[in-house]
Design an enzyme around this catalytic site. Structure first.
Site, PDB file in Angstrom:
ATOM      1  N   LYS A  90       5.305  79.602 -15.312  1.00  0.00           N
ATOM      2  CA  LYS A  90       6.281  78.195 -15.733  1.00  0.00           C
ATOM      3  C   LYS A  90       6.126  77.130 -15.210  1.00  0.00           C
ATOM      4  CE  LYS A  90       8.741  78.558 -18.872  1.00  0.00           C
ATOM      5  NZ  LYS A  90      10.115  79.349 -19.024  1.00  0.00           N
TER       6      LYS A  90
ATOM      7  N   SER B  20       9.821  78.731 -12.127  1.00  0.00           N
ATOM      8  CA  SER B  20      10.740  79.809 -12.582  1.00  0.00           C
ATOM      9  C   SER B  20      10.821  80.798 -11.416  1.00  0.00           C
ATOM     10  CB  SER B  20      10.680  80.506 -14.076  1.00  0.00           C
ATOM     11  OG  SER B  20      10.888  81.858 -13.817  1.00  0.00           O
TER      12      SER B  20
ATOM     13  N   HIS C 168      12.069  63.834 -40.147  1.00  0.00           N
ATOM     14  CA  HIS C 168      12.536  65.198 -40.371  1.00  0.00           C
ATOM     15  C   HIS C 168      11.737  66.150 -39.493  1.00  0.00           C
ATOM     16  CE1 HIS C 168      14.329  63.613 -43.826  1.00  0.00           C
ATOM     17  NE2 HIS C 168      13.332  62.960 -43.866  1.00  0.00           N
TER      18      HIS C 168
ATOM     19  N   GLU D 249      15.766  67.964 -18.922  1.00  0.00           N
ATOM     20  CA  GLU D 249      16.735  68.730 -19.633  1.00  0.00           C
ATOM     21  C   GLU D 249      18.275  68.372 -19.006  1.00  0.00           C
ATOM     22  OE1 GLU D 249      15.339  72.973 -20.798  1.00  0.00           O
ATOM     23  OE2 GLU D 249      14.832  72.516 -18.629  1.00  0.00           O
TER      24      GLU D 249
END
Ligand code: ARG
Length: 452
Positions: A279, A273, A152, A286
C-alpha cells in the site's frame, strides 16, 4: 480580586465554568497591544497624567516581557486573559488600577480578538498566495498534458491538465478575495464603545483606532459589543475554502487509484499500511478532506450561538473563540501541506491518454465537425450517439473505423473526419475564451500571474 457588590466569593465550580482563560490566553500579546494604545489615548485625552500613562505603559511592557519569556503563569481564578494581565500589571505598577478607565471587557475583548484574528488572517493570506502560485506553476508544468475531463464522473471531453489546475486557481482566488473581505470587515476599532453605550469620559476613539492600525472606529457602540460578523465572515471564507480543498483532494485521491492511475503522488506525502506491504495511501489528502467537517461545523457553531441573542453583549459570546482557533489552526495546516504536496504531484501522461482511448470522449468533436458540414446539431448529436452505440456493441473505438464504416453511419462524414480524432487536437481546438485550448490555458496562466 474585586469584590464590590458581592458579599460572597464566586463558588469554585462557577469560576471553573465561567472562566475563558484556557481559550483566550493565546491572545495575551494582542490584549497588551490594545491596552498600550488605550493608555496612550487616556494620556493624550488628559484622563491620565503624562507620567501616569508612562508608568502604566512601562508596566504593560514588563508584563509583555514576562509573557514572552514564558515567566507569566496566568490563573483561571482571574477568569480571562484580560483580568490576568490587568491584575499582574497592577501588582507591578499600582497605577494599573487606572488602565480600565473608559473601557469594558466587552469592547476590550472585541478589540483583542480582532487584532488576533487580523494577525492570523494576514499570515493565512500569504499562505493562500503560495497555494495560488503553485497552482499556476502546475498549470505551466502541465499545459500540454491531456487528461479526461469528467461530468457525472463519466468521461466527457479531454482537457489540458493545466486547465484543470487553473480551475482551482479560480476557486482559491475567490477564496482569497473572501479572505480579504474578512480582513476588511474586522478592521474597525471597538475601543471606546465601553460596555455598550460609550463613555461619559472624553475618549479619543479616532486615536486608538489609528494607533492599532484599524481603518476607523466602529460607528455604533451597541452594535460594537454585540457584533461577531467579522468572525462569521472568516468562518464562511474558511468553509468555502475547505469545500474547495476537499473536492480537489477527492479528485486526486480518485485519480491516484489503480483504476484511474494517472496521478502520481510524491512518496514523502503518502503513508504505508501496517498490514498490507503493497500500500501507498493518500492519507494527507484524505485528512485534508476529512478536516472540512470541523471547519464547516465551526461556522454552524457560531451561527447557532448568535441566533436570537439579545442586543447587546451576552456571555454566550465568550463561546465564540474555541471554534475560531480550531478553524484557524486547521485551515492554516491544510493550506500549508496542500501547497507542498501539490508542488510535487505528477501526471502519468501515457495512462491519462490511454484512459481516453478506450472512451468516446471525442463524440462532441465529431458532432461539431458535422455542424460545420451543415448538419443541424440535434441531428448530428443523434447520428454520433447511434454511431457510439454501434461502436460499443462492436468493441471498436472511433479511431478503428474505416471510411466506409463512417459513411455507412454518417453519410456527411469525409476522409477529414480521421484528422479530428486525436485528443490533443481536440483540446487544441477548444480555443474559445476560457476554454481548454492550449492558447487559452497559456493566456489564463498569464492573467493569473498578473493577478498574483
Ligand atoms: N471573557 C469574556 C469574553 O470572552 C469577556 C468578558 C466579558 N464579561 C462580562 N461579564 N461582560 O467574552
Amino acid at each position: 480580586m474585586w469584590k464590590g457588590r458581592f458579599k460572597q466569593d464566586m463558588s469554585a465550580i462557577v469560576k471553573d465554568f465561567t472562566q475563558s482563560l484556557d481559550i483566550d490566553w493565546r491572545m495575551a500579546e494582542c490584549d497588551i497591544q490594545g491596552s498600550l494604545a488605550h493608555v496612550k489615548m487616556l494620556g493624550a485625552a488628559g484622563l491620565l497624567k503624562a507620567d501616569e500613562a508612562e508608568k502604566i505603559e512601562l508596566g504593560l511592557r514588563k508584563v509583555l516581557e514576562e509573557i514572552k519569556a514564558g515567566k507569566f503563569t496566568p490563573s483561571k481564578d482571574l477568569e480571562d486573559v484580560h483580568m490576568n494581565i490587568e491584575a499582574r500589571l497592577t501588582e507591578i505598577e499600582p497605577l494599573g488600577a487606572k488602565l480600565h478607565t473608559a473601557r469594558s471587557r466587552n469592547d476590550q475583548v472585541a478589540t483583542t480578538t480582532r487584532l488576533y484574528l487580523r494577525e492570523r488572517l494576514k499570515v493565512l493570506a500569504g499562505e493562500l498566495k503560495e497555494l495560488l502560485k503553485i497552482l499556476v506553476d502546475n498549470a505551466q508544468r502541465h499545459v500540454s498534458v491531456i487528461i479526461p475531463g469528467y461530468t457525472h464522473m463519466q468521461q466527457a471531453q479531454p482537457v489540458s491538465m493545466g486547465h484543470y489546475w487553473l480551475a482551482w486557481f479560480e476557486a482559491f482566488y475567490r477564496d482569497h478575495e473572501r479572505l480579504e473581505f474578512a480582513l476588511k470587515s474586522l478592521n474597525e476599532c471597538p475601543l471606546g464603545a465601553g460596555a455598550l453605550a460609550g463613555s461619559t469620559l472624553p475618549v479619543d476613539r479616532e486615536m486608538t483606532s489609528e494607533l492599532l492600525g484599524f481603518d476607523c472606529p466602529t460607528r455604533n457602540s451597541l452594535d460594537t459589543v454585540a457584533n461577531r460578523d467579522y468572525m462569521t465572515d472568516y468562518h464562511y471564507f474558511a468553509s468555502v475554502l475547505m469545500i474547495h480543498v476537499s473536492r480537489l483532494c477527492n479528485d486526486l485521491i480518485t485519480w491516484n487509484t489503480q483504476e484511474f492511475a494517472f496521478i502520481v503522488l510524491p512518496d514523502e506525502f503518502c503513508t504505508g499500511s501496517s498490514m498490507m506491504p503493497q500500500k501507498k495511501n493518500p492519507d494527507v489528502l484524505e485528512l485534508a478532506r476529512g478536516k472540512t467537517g470541523q471547519v464547516i461545523g465551526n461556522l454552524i457553531d457560531l451561527l447557532v450561538t448568535l441566533k436570537g441573542l439579545p442586543m447587546t453583549y451576552d456571555r454566550d459570546l465568550q463561546e465564540d473563540k474555541r471554534g475560531l482557533w480550531n478553524s484557524l489552526d486547521t485551515v492554516e495546516s491544510v493550506v500549508t501541506i496542500l501547497t507542498a504536496l501539490l508542488a510535487k504531484v505528477d501526471v502519468d501522461e501515457k495512462l491519462a491518454l490511454a484512459g481516453l482511448e478506450k472512451g468516446y470522449s471525442l463524440a462532441t468533436d465529431i458532432a461539431e465537425y458535422l455542424v460545420l458540414k451543415g448538419v443541424p446539431f440535434r441531428e448530428a448529436h443523434l447520428k454520433v450517439g447511434k454511431l457510439t452505440g454501434w461502436c460499443i456493441e462492436n468493441n471498436l473505438a472511433f479511431g478503428d473505423l474505416t471510411l466506409s464504416q463512417w459513411k455507412e453511419h454518417i453519410p456527411e462524414a469525409d476522409e477529414d473526419v480521421m484528422k479530428i480524432l486525436s485528443p490533443r487536437d481536440s483540446v487544441n481546438r477548444r480555443n474559445t475564451y476560457g476554454g481548454t485550448g492550449f492558447a487559452q490555458v497559456e493566456r489564463q496562466i498569464e492573467d493569473a500571474r498578473k493577478k498574483l
